[in-house]
Each structure stands twice: as C-alpha cells, then as structure tokens.
Design a protein around this motif. Structure first.
Motif, PDB file in Angstrom:
ATOM      1  N   GLU A 122     -17.499   6.576  -4.441  1.00 47.07           N
ATOM      2  CA  GLU A 122     -18.209   5.382  -4.866  1.00 47.07           C
ATOM      3  C   GLU A 122     -18.061   4.307  -3.788  1.00 47.07           C
ATOM      4  OE1 GLU A 122     -16.635   4.093  -8.546  1.00 47.07           O
ATOM      5  OE2 GLU A 122     -17.003   5.976  -9.594  1.00 47.07           O
ATOM      6  N   ARG A 123     -19.026   3.409  -3.770  1.00 47.30           N
ATOM      7  CA  ARG A 123     -18.913   2.281  -2.855  1.00 47.30           C
ATOM      8  C   ARG A 123     -17.796   1.385  -3.363  1.00 47.30           C
ATOM      9  NH1 ARG A 123     -23.444   1.854   0.369  1.00 47.30           N
ATOM     10  NH2 ARG A 123     -23.256  -0.389   0.667  1.00 47.30           N
ATOM     11  N   THR A 124     -16.754   1.186  -2.570  1.00 49.03           N
ATOM     12  CA  THR A 124     -15.554   0.496  -3.026  1.00 49.03           C
ATOM     13  C   THR A 124     -15.003  -0.353  -1.887  1.00 49.03           C
ATOM     14  OG1 THR A 124     -13.375   0.841  -4.028  1.00 49.03           O
ATOM     15  CG2 THR A 124     -14.043   2.403  -2.325  1.00 49.03           C
ATOM     16  N   PRO A 125     -14.272  -1.407  -2.184  1.00 47.22           N
ATOM     17  CA  PRO A 125     -13.724  -2.238  -1.113  1.00 47.22           C
ATOM     18  C   PRO A 125     -12.779  -1.436  -0.213  1.00 47.22           C
ATOM     19  CG  PRO A 125     -13.581  -3.383  -3.221  1.00 47.22           C
ATOM     20  CD  PRO A 125     -13.979  -1.959  -3.525  1.00 47.22           C
ATOM     21  N   LEU A 126     -12.781  -1.783   1.050  1.00 44.78           N
ATOM     22  CA  LEU A 126     -11.855  -1.179   2.003  1.00 44.78           C
ATOM     23  C   LEU A 126     -10.451  -1.681   1.679  1.00 44.78           C
ATOM     24  CD1 LEU A 126     -11.361   0.416   4.627  1.00 44.78           C
ATOM     25  CD2 LEU A 126     -11.898  -1.670   5.889  1.00 44.78           C
ATOM     26  N   ARG A 127      -9.502  -0.760   1.562  1.00 47.69           N
ATOM     27  CA  ARG A 127      -8.125  -1.117   1.221  1.00 47.69           C
ATOM     28  C   ARG A 127      -7.240  -0.956   2.460  1.00 47.69           C
ATOM     29  NH1 ARG A 127      -9.736   1.976  -3.145  1.00 47.69           N
ATOM     30  NH2 ARG A 127      -8.564   3.802  -2.416  1.00 47.69           N
ATOM     31  N   ILE A 128      -6.549  -2.052   2.809  1.00 45.59           N
ATOM     32  CA  ILE A 128      -5.679  -2.058   3.984  1.00 45.59           C
ATOM     33  C   ILE A 128      -4.261  -2.384   3.570  1.00 45.59           C
ATOM     34  CG2 ILE A 128      -5.226  -3.095   6.251  1.00 45.59           C
ATOM     35  CD1 ILE A 128      -8.548  -3.883   4.957  1.00 45.59           C
ATOM     36  N   ALA A 129      -3.314  -1.537   3.969  1.00 40.83           N
ATOM     37  CA  ALA A 129      -1.886  -1.813   3.785  1.00 40.83           C
ATOM     38  C   ALA A 129      -1.345  -2.342   5.105  1.00 40.83           C
ATOM     39  CB  ALA A 129      -1.145  -0.552   3.372  1.00 40.83           C
ATOM     40  N   LEU A 130      -0.892  -3.584   5.095  1.00 36.76           N
ATOM     41  CA  LEU A 130      -0.398  -4.239   6.312  1.00 36.76           C
ATOM     42  C   LEU A 130       1.122  -4.343   6.253  1.00 36.76           C
ATOM     43  CD1 LEU A 130      -0.671  -5.968   8.913  1.00 36.76           C
ATOM     44  CD2 LEU A 130      -1.053  -7.949   7.433  1.00 36.76           C
ATOM     45  N   PHE A 131       1.784  -3.835   7.279  1.00 38.05           N
ATOM     46  CA  PHE A 131       3.247  -3.907   7.376  1.00 38.05           C
ATOM     47  C   PHE A 131       3.636  -4.908   8.453  1.00 38.05           C
ATOM     48  CE2 PHE A 131       2.551  -0.007   5.188  1.00 38.05           C
ATOM     49  CZ  PHE A 131       3.662   0.168   4.358  1.00 38.05           C
ATOM     50  N   LEU A 178     -10.148 -10.931   6.015  1.00 39.47           N
ATOM     51  CA  LEU A 178     -10.446  -9.648   5.377  1.00 39.47           C
ATOM     52  C   LEU A 178     -10.764  -9.829   3.895  1.00 39.47           C
ATOM     53  CD1 LEU A 178      -7.664  -7.468   7.052  1.00 39.47           C
ATOM     54  CD2 LEU A 178     -10.133  -7.380   7.523  1.00 39.47           C
ATOM     55  N   LEU A 179     -10.003 -10.682   3.237  1.00 44.75           N
ATOM     56  CA  LEU A 179     -10.268 -10.952   1.820  1.00 44.75           C
ATOM     57  C   LEU A 179     -11.643 -11.587   1.643  1.00 44.75           C
ATOM     58  CD1 LEU A 179      -6.749 -12.301   0.726  1.00 44.75           C
ATOM     59  CD2 LEU A 179      -7.735 -10.070   0.187  1.00 44.75           C
ATOM     60  N   SER A 180     -12.011 -12.479   2.560  1.00 41.60           N
ATOM     61  CA  SER A 180     -13.321 -13.134   2.472  1.00 41.60           C
ATOM     62  C   SER A 180     -14.457 -12.148   2.691  1.00 41.60           C
ATOM     63  CB  SER A 180     -13.421 -14.264   3.499  1.00 41.60           C
ATOM     64  OG  SER A 180     -13.616 -13.753   4.814  1.00 41.60           O
ATOM     65  N   GLN A 181     -14.140 -11.020   3.353  1.00 41.51           N
ATOM     66  CA  GLN A 181     -15.152  -9.999   3.604  1.00 41.51           C
ATOM     67  C   GLN A 181     -15.186  -8.928   2.506  1.00 41.51           C
ATOM     68  OE1 GLN A 181     -17.359 -10.296   6.353  1.00 41.51           O
ATOM     69  NE2 GLN A 181     -16.318 -12.283   6.189  1.00 41.51           N
ATOM     70  N   GLY A 182     -14.429  -9.152   1.432  1.00 38.88           N
ATOM     71  CA  GLY A 182     -14.448  -8.227   0.305  1.00 38.88           C
ATOM     72  C   GLY A 182     -13.463  -7.081   0.396  1.00 38.88           C
ATOM     73  N   CYS A 183     -12.555  -7.112   1.372  1.00 38.03           N
ATOM     74  CA  CYS A 183     -11.539  -6.066   1.485  1.00 38.03           C
ATOM     75  C   CYS A 183     -10.394  -6.330   0.502  1.00 38.03           C
ATOM     76  CB  CYS A 183     -10.970  -6.029   2.898  1.00 38.03           C
ATOM     77  SG  CYS A 183     -12.180  -5.698   4.182  1.00 38.03           S
ATOM     78  N   ASP A 184      -9.651  -5.286   0.168  1.00 41.13           N
ATOM     79  CA  ASP A 184      -8.397  -5.408  -0.567  1.00 41.13           C
ATOM     80  C   ASP A 184      -7.265  -5.242   0.439  1.00 41.13           C
ATOM     81  OD1 ASP A 184      -9.562  -5.774  -3.009  1.00 41.13           O
ATOM     82  OD2 ASP A 184      -9.380  -3.686  -3.656  1.00 41.13           O
ATOM     83  N   VAL A 185      -6.331  -6.186   0.451  1.00 41.44           N
ATOM     84  CA  VAL A 185      -5.221  -6.123   1.400  1.00 41.44           C
ATOM     85  C   VAL A 185      -3.910  -6.276   0.641  1.00 41.44           C
ATOM     86  CG1 VAL A 185      -4.237  -7.053   3.524  1.00 41.44           C
ATOM     87  CG2 VAL A 185      -6.702  -7.257   3.117  1.00 41.44           C
ATOM     88  N   ARG A 186      -2.957  -5.433   0.978  1.00 41.52           N
ATOM     89  CA  ARG A 186      -1.611  -5.529   0.397  1.00 41.52           C
ATOM     90  C   ARG A 186      -0.638  -5.584   1.566  1.00 41.52           C
ATOM     91  NH1 ARG A 186      -0.289  -5.516  -4.716  1.00 41.52           N
ATOM     92  NH2 ARG A 186       1.604  -4.560  -5.540  1.00 41.52           N
TER      93      ARG A 186
END
Length: 390
Positions: A11-20, A42-50
């Motif tokens: 499915e079309r879904t937000p890009l998820r990035i794990a940042l260390f 990244l959040l403003s571009q619709g990504c999910d970041v943790r």
C-alpha cells in the motif's frame, strides 16, 4: 519518482526512517541541530521518523520528533557526553514494531554498529551521515598513536553501510580517498537568514560589554573544547599582541575548556552560550570570525558568520575549503600556522574596507544555503537506496 512509489509495501504508506544518534539533544552542537532540522523537514514531507539516542533529564533543547532512549554512560573526563552502550531488548522490540524502511546512523558508536547489523540481517538499507572527523581528535589529547586504528575502525563501519552523506564537497572527496565508501553524496548545511544577518549587528550591545566602536572584534563561536583549535586561536591572538595589533576577542560558547581558554585570552569577552536572536546579534556584532579547527566536516559557524557579512579566517580543512573563497570572502591558512593566522587577522584588523568587501562576498555565498533545499538531498538519498535496482 514519488516517495510513495519506491516504498516496498503493498500500500502507499509514509516512508519510515529510524535515525540513530549518539547525541540528539542533550548537548547542543552543530551536528545535532542539523539532525533535528532534518527530522523536522522529513516530518513536513509526510515521513515517519523515530529517533534512537541517549536521553537525559535536562537536555539542551527539546527534541524534534519522537525520541526513544537507548542505554548510555557518561564519557570519562567528558561527562557532558554519553556513550550509547547497547541495542537493548526494549529498543529492539520498539525498532521491530516501527519496521523502518531505512536505517540512518549518524555516529560510529556501539549502538550504531548494532543497528547496522540489525538492518543488514533484514535487508534494510543503511545510510550513514558523517558529521565530524573523529580521527583528528586524538592529537588534541596527546594520543596521536590512536589515529591509525581509529581510521581503520571507521573504515570498517562506513563500508558496512550502503551509502554515506557528507556536508561538503571536500569531505565527500576525502571519504572516498580514505576508502570509507564509494557511494558518498552531498548533504550540506543551511543557515537561518532570519537569525543570521548583518542587520542583527548591535553596537549598543557591544558597548555594554566594554567594547569600543573603533575596536576590531575577532570572534570565536563554538563549543569550548580543545579539538576546536583553542590552542591555535589563543596563540595567534598572542602573536597579534606581540605585534601591537589592536583587537578584542569575543567568545561565544561554553564547554569544559573555558577555564583554559580564559587564562590565555587576556582581553577577551566571554558571553557564554547564546541562542536564537541573541546568537545572531552576537555573531553579527563581531568584525571577523576566526575558526582554526580542522575537525569539522562542514563548519556551521563559518556559514553563520558569512551570512552576517563577516570575513572568515579559517584553517585549510574539510568544510572551510568548500565555503570560504581565499582572498575573496576570507583567508584560508595552513592548520597550525600561527604566523599565517596572525597575518590574516592583522590584515582585517588594520583594513576595515578589506574586511567589509570580503564580508559582503561571504554573505552573497551564504544566500545559496536554504534548509529545505539542503535537507531534500537526504530524502533523495533514502529514495535512491529503496529504488528497484535494474
């Protein structure tokens, strides 16, 4: 190619990035401010970041995005910093639930090594961002013998990643020459022109510090730690005193070496850590920036000074070489050349017209660095790692 088109899901879904990160917000520095700006973009571009990084009770600033604490211990002798110690079962479970499409590591510490292993075992691409030249640090603490093994360790770490991003063309070239990775692209830095601008100059504020209007102010901006070249800075200023070149020193920043620095700068004004508009005012109220450090991969402080129309005297090093045009917007001097630095500073102290001309050229160059354009390069790098390979 649209971001959602390359995310490997049904499915079309937000890009998820794990940042260390080894230091996301507990001590303020140029690297973690760049990372926080990146996450905001990244959040403003619709990504999910943790974000996975050490947590402390009273961080230097509020973290952008969702921050998950990792086990960490204070560094002996530099207790303001933490060493991430383990990718604990709790963190691994959180990471598994988040199920990132990309893992981004920003410091070559133990947890980052474990994160790379975790990602590789799951065929998740890894991007590493390079923020400082760690291999240069030992020389400032009398342990130059560690440089070679440290370089070898960095090489092993970065070659386990799928791609690197670095903040200057000179750093991209150096990383390739060192054999760190073949896939290295540019993630430069931006500058907030609402904060850093010549209009922020405040002569009344300077007077309140005891600085006369006709005094030429040499500025230092950054953490007060030895690896920022404090020894070279103080020695060059001492040479100016010996030559009878009138000047004042304005120091912006805090750190464990403040006492050492204070003892060696007899005519300096220390204003401590500054933020926001106060920082912009302090920088714009200098007459030149002196940045002798060779550890930066970019040099945020150099760009901020240029945006305030200040000429910059800097070491010939990664970062500065990509920003300062020698003889046009500043002076580039061989690292450690005390007489060379004193010559460059003396030229600006005795010729304000030259300083003004070079400062104006620097401001024009700084206008090219907008944060959104800069951070879009990292998003593009993620997308390239996820794009189907043909």
């Amino acid at each position: 190619m649209a971001m959602a088109d390359i995310v490997p899901t049904s499915e079309r879904t937000p890009l998820r990035i794990a940042l260390f990160s080894g230091n996301y917000n507990y001590v303020r520095d140029g690297a973690n401010q760049a990372l926080n700006r990146l996450v905001g973009y990244l959040l403003s571009q619709g990504c999910d970041v943790r974000v996975y990084a050490p947590k402390v009770e009273n961080p230097a600033f509020e973290a952008t995005g969702e921050l998950v604490g990792v086990p960490a211990l204070p560094i002996p002798g530099r207790s303001e910093y933490r060493v991430p110690m383990a990718l604990s079962p709790r963190v691994r479970r959180d990471l598994g639930r988040f199920a990132p499409h990309v893992v981004h590591v920003s410091s070559p510490d133990v947890v980052a090594h474990r994160a790379v292993s975790w990602a590789r075992s799951r065929n998740i691409p890894v991007l590493a961002s390079v923020h400082t030249r760690f291999e240069t640090y030992p020389q400032y603490y009398g342990m130059g013998f560690l440089e070679a093994p440290l370089l070898a360790g960095l090489k092993r770490f970065y070659n386990r990643c799928d791609a690197l991003v670095a903040p200057s063309d000179s750093m991209v070239t150096l990383l390739k020459e060192q054999g760190m990775n073949e896939n290295v692209s540019l993630w430069t830095r931006g500058v907030d022109r609402e904060i850093f601008s010549p209009v922020a100059r405040d002569m009344a504020w300077r007077r309140s510090l005891g600085i006369a209007d006709d005094e030429q102010v040499i500025g230092f901006l950054g953490r007060l730690v030895m690896e920022k070249g404090l020894d070279v800075f103080s020695a060059a200023c001492a040479e100016l005193d010996k030559r009878g070149v009138k000047h004042r020193v304005l120091v912006i920043g805090e750190g464990p070496a403040r006492g050492w620095f204070t003892e060696r700068l007899s005519n300096a004004v220390f204003v401590g850590h500054q933020m926001g508009k106060d920082l912009g005012r302090a920088v714009a109220s200098m007459d030149m920036l002196f940045n002798p450090s060779v550890t930066e991969t970019f040099g945020n402080v150099t760009l901020e000074a240029m945006a305030c129309a200040l000429p910059v005297v800097a070491a010939v090093a990664t970062g500065s070489q990509s920003l300062v045009a020698d003889g046009v917007s500043g002076k580039l001097v061989e690292p450690g050349d005390i007489d060379g630095f004193a010559d460059a500073l003396s030229a600006y102290c005795t010729d304000p017209a030259l300083a003004s001309t070079h400062g104006a050229a620097g401001e024009a160059r700084a206008s090219e660095y907008g944060w959104d354009e800069v951070n879009s390069a990292v998003l593009s790098a993620y997308c390239q790692l996820l794009a189907p390979q043909g």
